[in-house]
Design a protein around this motif. Structure first.
Motif, PDB file in Angstrom:
ATOM      1  N   GLU A 191       5.107  -1.395   0.551  1.00  0.00           N
ATOM      2  CA  GLU A 191       3.838  -0.650   0.443  1.00  0.00           C
ATOM      3  C   GLU A 191       2.903  -1.136   1.512  1.00  0.00           C
ATOM      4  O   GLU A 191       1.895  -0.338   1.943  1.00  0.00           O
ATOM      5  CB  GLU A 191       3.220  -0.578  -1.121  1.00  0.00           C
ATOM      6  CG  GLU A 191       2.154   0.219  -1.134  1.00  0.00           C
ATOM      7  CD  GLU A 191       1.643   0.354  -2.530  1.00  0.00           C
ATOM      8  OE1 GLU A 191       0.296   0.418  -2.828  1.00  0.00           O
ATOM      9  OE2 GLU A 191       2.532   0.178  -3.455  1.00  0.00           O
ATOM     10  N   PRO A 195       1.335   1.984   4.109  1.00  0.00           N
ATOM     11  CA  PRO A 195       0.736   2.526   2.897  1.00  0.00           C
ATOM     12  C   PRO A 195       0.820   4.256   3.018  1.00  0.00           C
ATOM     13  O   PRO A 195       0.883   4.599   4.286  1.00  0.00           O
ATOM     14  CB  PRO A 195      -0.655   1.958   3.053  1.00  0.00           C
ATOM     15  CG  PRO A 195      -0.831   1.573   4.373  1.00  0.00           C
ATOM     16  CD  PRO A 195       0.710   1.315   4.944  1.00  0.00           C
ATOM     17  N   THR A 218       0.256   6.744  -3.269  1.00  0.00           N
ATOM     18  CA  THR A 218       1.128   6.469  -1.750  1.00  0.00           C
ATOM     19  C   THR A 218       1.396   7.891  -1.203  1.00  0.00           C
ATOM     20  O   THR A 218       2.078   7.504  -0.117  1.00  0.00           O
ATOM     21  CB  THR A 218       2.292   5.501  -2.058  1.00  0.00           C
ATOM     22  OG1 THR A 218       3.109   5.758  -2.965  1.00  0.00           O
ATOM     23  CG2 THR A 218       1.520   4.161  -2.854  1.00  0.00           C
TER      24      THR A 218
END
Length: 744
Positions: A191, A195, A218
């Motif tokens: 992540e 992102p 996300t």
């Protein structure tokens, strides 16, 4: 004074005369020899005209030619001039709806790739689109493109975008908003590395926002812009809104009260994924989520739960309002919801809904009512409390599978299809018009390309078999072949023998369809076929090859049918089939590919037993303990020198008959997703992978992706022809030729 002269003696004079005569005779002989020589070798001219210095003919630069299938439509948009834009797997198509004329834009017209996820028309008349480079769901990399003033502009992370996974487009008055999918939970990356978020283009620069800027979530599937300018962004974790340069957010979800088991309604403790954002006629904003719904009105939040007629955790995939102001929603469990009297009501087949399932789309009709569409069996319209079902049976659609709906407001509605172009339906006049691109290119993943000695290409796409001569396509799965008495359906593997015979293996389950063709052969004049009644075991024909002595070998895989007892190999010598299956001791229940080298050695790759080879009497197994790169192998290839190439999940194996060499990522060879290997006439090697194509020339590697000209990076088949061309089959992007310019 007298001068005295000395007399020369006569004998001396005679001697001098004799010498003169001899000398003359010698000169006469030299002249004769010279004349004879001149008759054989032309004498040079007195004035020599210099010839031009020989120069080698320059080799023309290789070019790309694209053969794309543009009837697989993912999305539609209407621009300011009334033209229809279709986002397809083969490029962008611009249609004149009145004349039916169209223009296809693909790599040859400046598009960076051909697989278009979605398209949007901006208020300034320009076109925006999202391009997907890879056809694999776990790794859908892409970019954003803009078509304006006759030019294409591509934007990626180097221009400031959040990442290379764009999933949604929303034009604004002063630019465009793009939503992105993060890599959380995916196979590659983290992540932090990738992102999710949103990016905004103001006509000059991109500005991007992620969780670091206050966003919640996300993956941003939907973005809505209010007329007043407030921007709403729905994510996989909740709702975000952008106002006065600041992001605010709200997580919504569903939960139970501890201990009581009673449902407490939508609360902020459990995230909900936002599918849609819609503005109601009264100005309130409605949200469809996978945990019910929400509404924002007068700075107040309210939630739609099972207490208001919804099922527990009901997925409201979309919410739309009809011309009467009524709210409708569609759910993938075959229910249609509408909102009335402060609660949701649902309809299904028992309450009068037409027999239709897999609902996932709805669009309000400007003429009144609401359209609903499914991914399986057509569409329906509810208007004035009456349902109308349209599908191929009613004559209202070109196909029953629908990817998008677009009501035009003139009494007609457009429906796009995953393989069959676009249908334009006028319900009142009961007229149907179809829009299709006349390309002939297969709509499916191209899995094999085999050049035939007669110059044509045999192509396996999906379970269908085609030929292509450079101009014309012919589908052998669509027509009945008289010699076979049926169509050549369910093709699963093809091979061209050295004598030019084409062999075709089927994946049909012959335990159910005993009369279907299992293996067929075309010798250039007639077809011959074999079925289960000829002694072939059950299961699909996973691969075929022909030994130097003419013996045909076929790999049979029944592991995905009803068992694996028939998995193994069969061979045809003369007119007799022999088999060696797991019941006879064949050492694998998950075979993948089969090839034969110049010495007649049969190799089989497997997912459970490494590599197998037949020593003439029994099968032997080689695994990582024998120096192989792993124990799971896919595609195999034998080059002209007799070397074996084997695709493994731990590397690419190379066997020269005595030793193994392994290529891995450390050798700069992208081994992930190698699906095909072939050899060019000049001896160099080509590899097709999920990340493009690789050319190996000795120790030099060259990678081909969309940056080099491929229409997409998922290369599923490669063939090299004697004219120096390389043909690439792609997963969803059609056929591409790379090589010398074709003759007109």
């Amino acid at each position: 004074m007298k001068t005295c002269r000395t007399k020369t003696p006569i004998p001396f004079l005679l001697l001098v005369l004799l010498l003169i005569l001899l000398l003359a005779a010698c000169r006469s002989g030299e002249s004769a020899e010279s004349t004879a020589a001149e008759q054989n070798t032309p004498a040079p001219t007195s004035t020599v005209t210099p010839l031009p210095t020989p120069t080698s003919t320059p080799t023309p630069e290789p070019v790309f030619s694209y053969y794309s299938y543009a009837d697989a439509v993912n999305a539609m948009a209407i621009d300011g001039s009334g033209s229809l834009w279709a986002a397809t797997t083969g490029g962008l198509v611009s249609w004149n709806l009145d004349s039916g004329d169209y223009r296809l834009f693909n790599r040859a017209d400046g598009l960076p790739a051909s697989n278009i996820r979605t398209v949007a028309a901006a208020s300034d008349g320009s076109i925006w689109a999202i391009i997907i480079n890879s056809a694999f769901a776990f790794d859908e990399t892409g970019s954003v493109v803009h078509f304006t003033d006759g030019q294409w502009f591509e934007y990626s992370t180097t221009d400031g975008l959040v990442n290379n996974h764009p999933i949604s487009l929303t034009p604004a008055e002063n630019g465009i908003w793009v939503g992105f999918d993060g890599w959380t939970g995916r196979t590659y990356g983290t992540e932090e590395d990738n992102p999710g978020g949103v990016s905004f283009f103001d006509g000059t620069d991109w500005t991007s926002y992620t969780q670091a800027d206050g966003l919640l979530g996300t993956s941003f599937e939907t973005i809505y812009i209010e007329p007043e300018g407030r921007v709403w962004a729905g994510s996989d974790e909740g709702i975000n809104w952008f106002e006065n340069g600041v992001w605010s957010r709200k997580a919504i979800g569903a939960d139970y009260l501890e201990g009581s088991g009673a449902f407490s309604g939508l609360v902020e403790s459990l995230f909900a994924e936002v599918h849609s954002i819609t503005r109601a006629p009264d100005g309130s904003i409605w949200f469809g989520t996978d945990h019910g719904g929400a509404r924002f009105a007068n700075d107040t939040w309210s939630y739609f739960t099972h207490n208001l007629g919804l099922y527990l955790y009901q997925d409201l995939y979309d919410i739309q309002f009809d011309t009467n102001g009524a709210a409708w929603s569609v759910c993938q469990d075959e229910k249609v919801y509408y909102y009335s009297s402060g609660r949701w009501w649902w309809l299904n087949q028992t309450s009068g809904l037409p027999d239709i399932n897999a609902l996932d789309q709805l669009e309000p009709d400007p003429g009144g009512g609401m359209w609903f569409a499914s991914r399986e069996n057509g569409a329906m319209l509810i208007k004035n409390s009456s349902w109308t079902l349209v599908n191929t049976e009613s004559g209202g659609l070109a196909a029953d599978k629908i990817t998008a709906i677009l009501p035009l407001g003139d009494g007609t509605t457009l429906f796009s299809h995953p393989y069959d172009g676009i249908s334009r339906l006028n319900l009142e006049e009961t007229t149907l018009q179809t829009y299709q691109v006349d390309s002939g290119v297969p709509p499916y993943v191209i899995s094999q390309i085999l050049p035939h000695p007669d110059g044509t290409l045999w192509i396996r796409a999906g379970a269908e078999l085609y030929t292509f001569d450079g101009n014309n396509w012919e589908n052998y799965s669509d027509r009945v072949i008289p010699e076979l008495g049926s169509a050549l359906s369910y093709a699963n593997s093809i091979k061209i023998a050295p004598d030019g015979t084409l062999w075709v293996g089927s994946n049909i389950d012959t335990r159910v369809f005993t009369t279907y063709i299992k293996i067929a052969a075309w010798n250039g004049q007639q077809w011959t076929s074999w079925t289960a009644e000829d002694g072939l075991p059950e299961g699909k024909v996973a691969a075929l090859d022909v030994a130097p002595d003419g013996t045909v070998w076929a790999l049979i895989d029944s592991s995905r049918d009803r068992g694996d007892e028939y998995t193994g190999v069969v061979s045809l010598q003369g007119e007799t089939w022999s088999s060696f299956t797991t019941s006879d001791g064949f050492p694998s229940t998950r075979p993948v590919d089969l090839v034969i080298n110049q010495n007649g050695l049969v190799w089989v790759s497997t997912l459970d037993a490494g590599l197998l080879f037949f020593d003439g009497s029994e099968w032997q197994s080689l695994t990582s303990e024998d120096g192989l790169p792993g124990d799971r192998f896919g595609c195999l290839f034998v080059d002209r020198e007799g070397n074996l190439w084997a695709c493994g999940d731990q590397g690419l194996g190379f066997y020269n008959g005595s030793t193994w060499k392994t290529y891995t990522e450390e050798d700069d060879l992208t081994i992930r997703g190698i699906s095909t290997i072939t050899q060019a006439p000049d001896g160099t090697m080509w590899f097709g992978t999920s990340d493009g194509a690789i050319h190996l020339d000795g120790s030099t590697l060259q990678t081909f992706t969309t940056a080099e000209g491929l229409p997409g990076v998922s290369v599923s088949a490669i063939a090299c022809t004697d004219d120096g061309a390389v043909w690439f089959g792609t997963a969803g992007n059609g056929l591409t030729r790379y090589g010398p310019p074709e003759l007109p």
